[in-house]
Write a protein that holds these residues in place. Structure first.
Motif, PDB file in Angstrom:
ATOM      1  N   PHE A 183     -86.596   6.483   3.383  1.00  0.00           N
ATOM      2  CA  PHE A 183     -85.822   5.504   4.144  1.00  0.00           C
ATOM      3  C   PHE A 183     -84.709   6.192   4.910  1.00  0.00           C
ATOM      4  CE2 PHE A 183     -87.866   2.760   1.081  1.00  0.00           C
ATOM      5  CZ  PHE A 183     -88.130   1.609   1.819  1.00  0.00           C
ATOM      6  N   LEU A 184     -84.686   5.951   6.222  1.00  0.00           N
ATOM      7  CA  LEU A 184     -83.699   6.561   7.115  1.00  0.00           C
ATOM      8  C   LEU A 184     -83.290   5.550   8.183  1.00  0.00           C
ATOM      9  CD1 LEU A 184     -85.606   9.920   7.752  1.00  0.00           C
ATOM     10  CD2 LEU A 184     -83.562   9.673   6.336  1.00  0.00           C
ATOM     11  N   PRO A 185     -82.156   5.749   8.844  1.00  0.00           N
ATOM     12  CA  PRO A 185     -81.892   4.971  10.053  1.00  0.00           C
ATOM     13  C   PRO A 185     -83.051   5.173  11.026  1.00  0.00           C
ATOM     14  CG  PRO A 185     -79.925   6.143   9.371  1.00  0.00           C
ATOM     15  CD  PRO A 185     -81.032   6.658   8.502  1.00  0.00           C
ATOM     16  N   MET A 218     -80.902  -2.906  18.242  1.00  0.00           N
ATOM     17  CA  MET A 218     -80.852  -1.607  17.581  1.00  0.00           C
ATOM     18  C   MET A 218     -81.430  -0.547  18.508  1.00  0.00           C
ATOM     19  SD  MET A 218     -79.301  -2.090  14.797  1.00  0.00           S
ATOM     20  CE  MET A 218     -79.529  -0.419  14.159  1.00  0.00           C
ATOM     21  N   ALA A 219     -80.741   0.565  18.645  1.00  0.00           N
ATOM     22  CA  ALA A 219     -81.185   1.641  19.523  1.00  0.00           C
ATOM     23  C   ALA A 219     -82.536   2.181  19.077  1.00  0.00           C
ATOM     24  CB  ALA A 219     -80.153   2.770  19.537  1.00  0.00           C
ATOM     25  N   ASN A 220     -83.402   2.450  20.054  1.00  0.00           N
ATOM     26  CA  ASN A 220     -84.716   3.064  19.848  1.00  0.00           C
ATOM     27  C   ASN A 220     -85.743   2.149  19.204  1.00  0.00           C
ATOM     28  OD1 ASN A 220     -82.640   5.719  19.175  1.00  0.00           O
ATOM     29  ND2 ASN A 220     -84.132   5.906  20.814  1.00  0.00           N
ATOM     30  N   GLU A 260     -92.024  -6.168  25.858  1.00  0.00           N
ATOM     31  CA  GLU A 260     -91.597  -6.513  27.217  1.00  0.00           C
ATOM     32  C   GLU A 260     -91.405  -8.022  27.362  1.00  0.00           C
ATOM     33  OE1 GLU A 260     -90.619  -4.475  29.289  1.00  0.00           O
ATOM     34  OE2 GLU A 260     -91.431  -2.580  28.562  1.00  0.00           O
ATOM     35  N   PRO A 261     -90.466  -8.424  28.259  1.00  0.00           N
ATOM     36  CA  PRO A 261     -89.732  -7.592  29.222  1.00  0.00           C
ATOM     37  C   PRO A 261     -88.438  -6.994  28.660  1.00  0.00           C
ATOM     38  CG  PRO A 261     -89.196  -9.877  29.592  1.00  0.00           C
ATOM     39  CD  PRO A 261     -90.200  -9.867  28.460  1.00  0.00           C
ATOM     40  N   LEU A 262     -88.205  -7.147  27.381  1.00  0.00           N
ATOM     41  CA  LEU A 262     -86.918  -6.743  26.822  1.00  0.00           C
ATOM     42  C   LEU A 262     -86.735  -5.231  26.825  1.00  0.00           C
ATOM     43  CD1 LEU A 262     -84.336  -7.841  25.623  1.00  0.00           C
ATOM     44  CD2 LEU A 262     -85.396  -7.795  23.370  1.00  0.00           C
ATOM     45  N   ASP A 263     -87.793  -4.464  26.499  1.00  0.00           N
ATOM     46  CA  ASP A 263     -87.652  -3.014  26.434  1.00  0.00           C
ATOM     47  C   ASP A 263     -87.199  -2.428  27.767  1.00  0.00           C
ATOM     48  OD1 ASP A 263     -88.313  -2.897  23.785  1.00  0.00           O
ATOM     49  OD2 ASP A 263     -90.399  -2.311  24.100  1.00  0.00           O
ATOM     50  N   SER A 264     -87.797  -2.899  28.849  1.00  0.00           N
ATOM     51  CA  SER A 264     -87.422  -2.393  30.175  1.00  0.00           C
ATOM     52  C   SER A 264     -85.986  -2.757  30.514  1.00  0.00           C
ATOM     53  CB  SER A 264     -88.370  -2.951  31.240  1.00  0.00           C
ATOM     54  OG  SER A 264     -89.684  -2.492  31.029  1.00  0.00           O
ATOM     55  N   LYS A 319     -75.959  -1.665  22.027  1.00  0.00           N
ATOM     56  CA  LYS A 319     -76.945  -0.945  21.223  1.00  0.00           C
ATOM     57  C   LYS A 319     -76.277  -0.337  19.995  1.00  0.00           C
ATOM     58  CE  LYS A 319     -79.551   0.384  25.361  1.00  0.00           C
ATOM     59  NZ  LYS A 319     -80.108   1.516  26.132  1.00  0.00           N
ATOM     60  N   LEU A 320     -76.813  -0.635  18.829  1.00  0.00           N
ATOM     61  CA  LEU A 320     -76.299  -0.086  17.581  1.00  0.00           C
ATOM     62  C   LEU A 320     -77.263   0.954  17.037  1.00  0.00           C
ATOM     63  CD1 LEU A 320     -74.993  -3.232  15.653  1.00  0.00           C
ATOM     64  CD2 LEU A 320     -73.794  -1.809  17.326  1.00  0.00           C
ATOM     65  N   ALA A 321     -76.714   1.960  16.367  1.00  0.00           N
ATOM     66  CA  ALA A 321     -77.521   2.970  15.689  1.00  0.00           C
ATOM     67  C   ALA A 321     -77.031   3.071  14.250  1.00  0.00           C
ATOM     68  CB  ALA A 321     -77.412   4.317  16.392  1.00  0.00           C
ATOM     69  N   GLY A 322     -77.865   3.647  13.382  1.00  0.00           N
ATOM     70  CA  GLY A 322     -77.469   3.846  11.999  1.00  0.00           C
ATOM     71  C   GLY A 322     -78.081   2.811  11.068  1.00  0.00           C
ATOM     72  N   SER A 323     -77.508   2.723   9.874  1.00  0.00           N
ATOM     73  CA  SER A 323     -78.048   1.843   8.835  1.00  0.00           C
ATOM     74  C   SER A 323     -77.413   0.455   8.886  1.00  0.00           C
ATOM     75  CB  SER A 323     -77.812   2.463   7.457  1.00  0.00           C
ATOM     76  OG  SER A 323     -78.403   3.745   7.363  1.00  0.00           O
ATOM     77  N   ASP A 324     -77.997  -0.488   8.105  1.00  0.00           N
ATOM     78  CA  ASP A 324     -77.476  -1.856   7.974  1.00  0.00           C
ATOM     79  C   ASP A 324     -77.313  -2.530   9.326  1.00  0.00           C
ATOM     80  OD1 ASP A 324     -77.290  -1.543   5.173  1.00  0.00           O
ATOM     81  OD2 ASP A 324     -75.352  -0.547   5.403  1.00  0.00           O
TER      82      ASP A 324
END
Length: 255
Positions: A73-75, A140-142, A147-151, A163-168
């Motif tokens: 388990f990882l971000p 959440m980042a990445n 679509e169309p949200l990703d674009s 955009k958030l990164a990391g856990s939780d």
């Protein structure tokens, strides 16, 4: 001496003429190590009993091949990076948009549906691409949302995307929504259902959803056994008995 050399030659010839599938099968490890993120109810890091729908399903399928499943388990962004770097065999759940360098099963594991969520008094509604510019929403980042949200999210000019990164990640998105820092956030509907069961209250509402999308298991192309393992997994995923097993587990454990 000549007789010994003759037998040695015959033995080596038989080895190299073994069917390729046999040689590859011997290379597949006894434990498949997959990275994932805490994504209940699909994969649950903190649940002592219910490990997650997809975790249980893939564990069941690899056990049919006398193999074990190990999750790391990882971000999410780091999980993808670790597999790309060759530190783990693959990703438990993913879509090609999230990790285009990896190899994917042809058969989907399940499907997910991303929806926008806002507070109970929110008036904005998701109505396609044209409506995205009129709300400040969190993701959440990445992540691959579809679509169309990703674009829209990938366009750096869209300053109304947080955009958030990391856990939780989900807990942080909910907290930002409740503090008024976001108008809405995007999450999978099953994940939200699970989250609300844990909180035992519904502090927000659905503001509209994207279409359902399938997700898959992915492996690093650097693994010499990746193609064969994915082929065997595709066969298991297409088996009606295994699909029935999955449906029964969802009904018993997670609904």
């Amino acid at each position: 001496m000549q007789t010994s050399l003759r037998f040695l030659f015959i033995g080596l010839s038989l080895y190299f003429w073994l069917p390729a599938s046999q040689a590859k099968t011997q290379d597949i490890p006894g434990t498949i190590i997959l990275a994932t993120t805490d994504w209940c109810p699909y994969a649950c890091e903190k649940e002592p009993i219910k490990k997650g729908i997809v975790h249980d399903y893939i564990e069941h399928l690899v056990a049919q091949q006398n193999r074990n499943l190990e999750l790391v388990f990882l971000p999410w962004a780091r999980a993808v990076q670790e597999v790309n770097n060759g530190n783990n065999h693959g990703l438990l759940t993913a879509v090609p948009a999230e990790a285009p360098n990896l190899l994917f099963t042809r058969q989907p594991l399940m499907a997910y549906q991303m929806c926008f969520y806002g507070l109970a008094d929110a008036t904005w509604r998701y109505q396609g691409h044209s409506s995205l510019s009129s709300t400040i929403f969190g993701v959440m980042a990445n992540y691959g949302y579809g679509e169309p949200l990703d674009s829209f999210v990938s366009n750096y000019r869209n300053t109304n995307v947080v955009k958030l990164a990391g856990s939780d990640g989900l807990e942080r998105l909910v907290a930002m929504l409740e503090k008024g820092r976001l108008d809405s956030f995007v999450a999978d509907s099953h994940v939200i259902d699970w989250h609300l069961k844990q909180r035992q209250k519904a502090p927000f509402q659905s503001l509209g959803c994207l279409s359902q999308n399938p997700f898959y298991l992915a492996l690093s192309p650097k693994l010499p056994w990746a193609a064969e393992f994915l082929a065997s997994l595709d066969k298991a995923l297409a088996d009606t008995k295994n699909r029935a097993w999955l449906a029964q587990q969802i009904k018993i454990q997670y609904q």
